[in-house]
Design an enzyme around this catalytic site. Structure first.
Site, PDB file in Angstrom:
ATOM      1  CE  LYS A 223      41.533  37.676  39.767  1.00 16.32           C
ATOM      2  NZ  LYS A 223      41.944  37.884  38.394  1.00 16.32           N
TER       3      LYS A 223
ATOM      4  CB  VAL B  39      42.971  50.890  40.333  1.00 12.52           C
ATOM      5  CG1 VAL B  39      41.550  51.078  39.837  1.00 12.52           C
ATOM      6  CG2 VAL B  39      43.079  51.209  41.824  1.00 12.52           C
ATOM      7  N   GLY B  40      42.357  48.398  38.166  1.00  7.77           N
ATOM      8  CA  GLY B  40      42.163  48.072  36.744  1.00  7.77           C
ATOM      9  C   GLY B  40      43.288  47.223  36.221  1.00  7.77           C
TER      10      GLY B  40
ATOM     11  CG  ASP C  72      37.372  37.972  39.714  1.00  8.66           C
ATOM     12  OD1 ASP C  72      37.107  36.894  39.153  1.00  8.66           O
ATOM     13  OD2 ASP C  72      38.081  38.860  39.209  1.00  8.66           O
TER      14      ASP C  72
END
Ligand code: C5P
Length: 289
Positions: free
Chosen positions: A12, A97-98, A138
């Site tokens: 997203k 990632v992150g 989320d």
């Protein structure tokens, strides 16, 4: 009973992100418009007879086992619904990632949906979203999908009707940001401009991309750009390459530019990917895509 499933787990972006204040429980009260995009992880789920959960990935960047949100989703379903069987989870990781793109949350959402289907639990979406909220703020949105206005911690959701197809270029600089750390450092006093979500949603309904892009503002940039000026540099580069606007997604560091057409996005992508290995050209992803 089916023994195996392959599920798409979309990332997203936050088209707007406003923080209204800090709550007594330590979370922040949000008002954010979230949009799924066509950058997806692929989750392979299969039932095993060991009784154990095993999670693996083709990426060395995500944690195995208990720290992995997908693992946590499977553990939650096993304990809530008394499932005896074990589960093998394999995550084909495409989402950085992150990055502020809900990569971990969407994998967890896919595991919740997958277990519901594999074991024919017939859990309805609102209940699945409630379980998802136990894993991360989320996750409920990732279960709902499409585009939505999120309030509360992010779990109070109102679906938006399908809007304009958005063409975007995402750039993830070569570092990760901890969401918890960004919220810890957030101060309302440091916010220069907040989005007007009412105006954004009116523009969304009217499919008015100019007014929409005016309200595409993320107040968490006040923390992340201060610490990592490179984020501002990427925003400016995307704008100089023709983006209508460029903002950070979530707590960052990924920046995305919104373009008028796919061709405009392609031109910018071809240039920026030479400098940033983790660049992506994506469009909005609707429920059922
Ligand atoms: O819910 P999740 O575990 O994804 O959130 C990660 C961290 O981000 C939380 O521990 C909290 O510090 C912060 N957060 C927040 N307000 C929110 C969502 C997340 O302060 N609405």
């Amino acid at each position: 009973m089916k023994e195996k499933l392959v599920i798409k787990a979309p990332a997203k972006v936050n088209l707007t992100l406003d923080v209204k204040g800090k709550r007594a429980d330590g979370y922040h009260e949000l008002e954010t418009v979230m949009q799924q995009i066509s950058l997806v992880d692929i989750i392979h789920l299969s039932v095993n007879d060991t009784g154990e959960i095993a999670s693996k990935s083709n990426s060395s960047l995500i944690p195995d086992h208990e720290e992995n949100l997908a693992y946590q989703a499977a553990a939650l379903m096993k304990s809530k619904y008394g499932l005896q069987a074990g589960l093998d989870i394999f995550i084909e990781k495409n989402i950085p990632v992150g990055a502020g793109l809900a990569g971990g949350s969407t994998d967890a959402a896919a595991v919740l949906q997958g277990i519901n289907e594999l074991f024919r639990l017939d859990i309805k979406l609102p209940k699945l979203m409630e379980l998802g909220a136990e894993i991360g703020s989320d996750v409920p949105f990732c279960l709902l999908g499409g585009a939505a206005l999120a309030k509360g911690r992010g779990e109070i959701l109102t679906s938006l009707k399908a809007g304009l197809r958005l063409e975007m270029v995402l750039v993830k600089p070569d570092f990760q940001i901890s969401t918890a750390e960004v919220y810890r450092q957030f101060s309302l006093d440091k916010v220069e401009r907040a989005p007007d979500n009412v105006a954004f949603l009116a523009a969304w309904d009217n499919e008015d991309s100019i007014q929409m892009t005016r309200q595409m503002v993320n107040v968490l940039e006040s923390v992340s750009i201060n610490k990592y000026p490179e984020i501002e540099k990427i925003k400016q580069e995307l704008i100089s390459m023709g983006a209508l606007t460029a903002i950070m997604s979530g707590s960052g560091p990924t920046v995305f530019g919104a373009f008028r057409t796919r061709e405009d996005a392609q031109r910018a992508y071809d240039k920026i990917k030479r400098r940033y290995a983790e660049s992506y050209i994506v469009s909005s992803y609707s429920r059922g895509d």
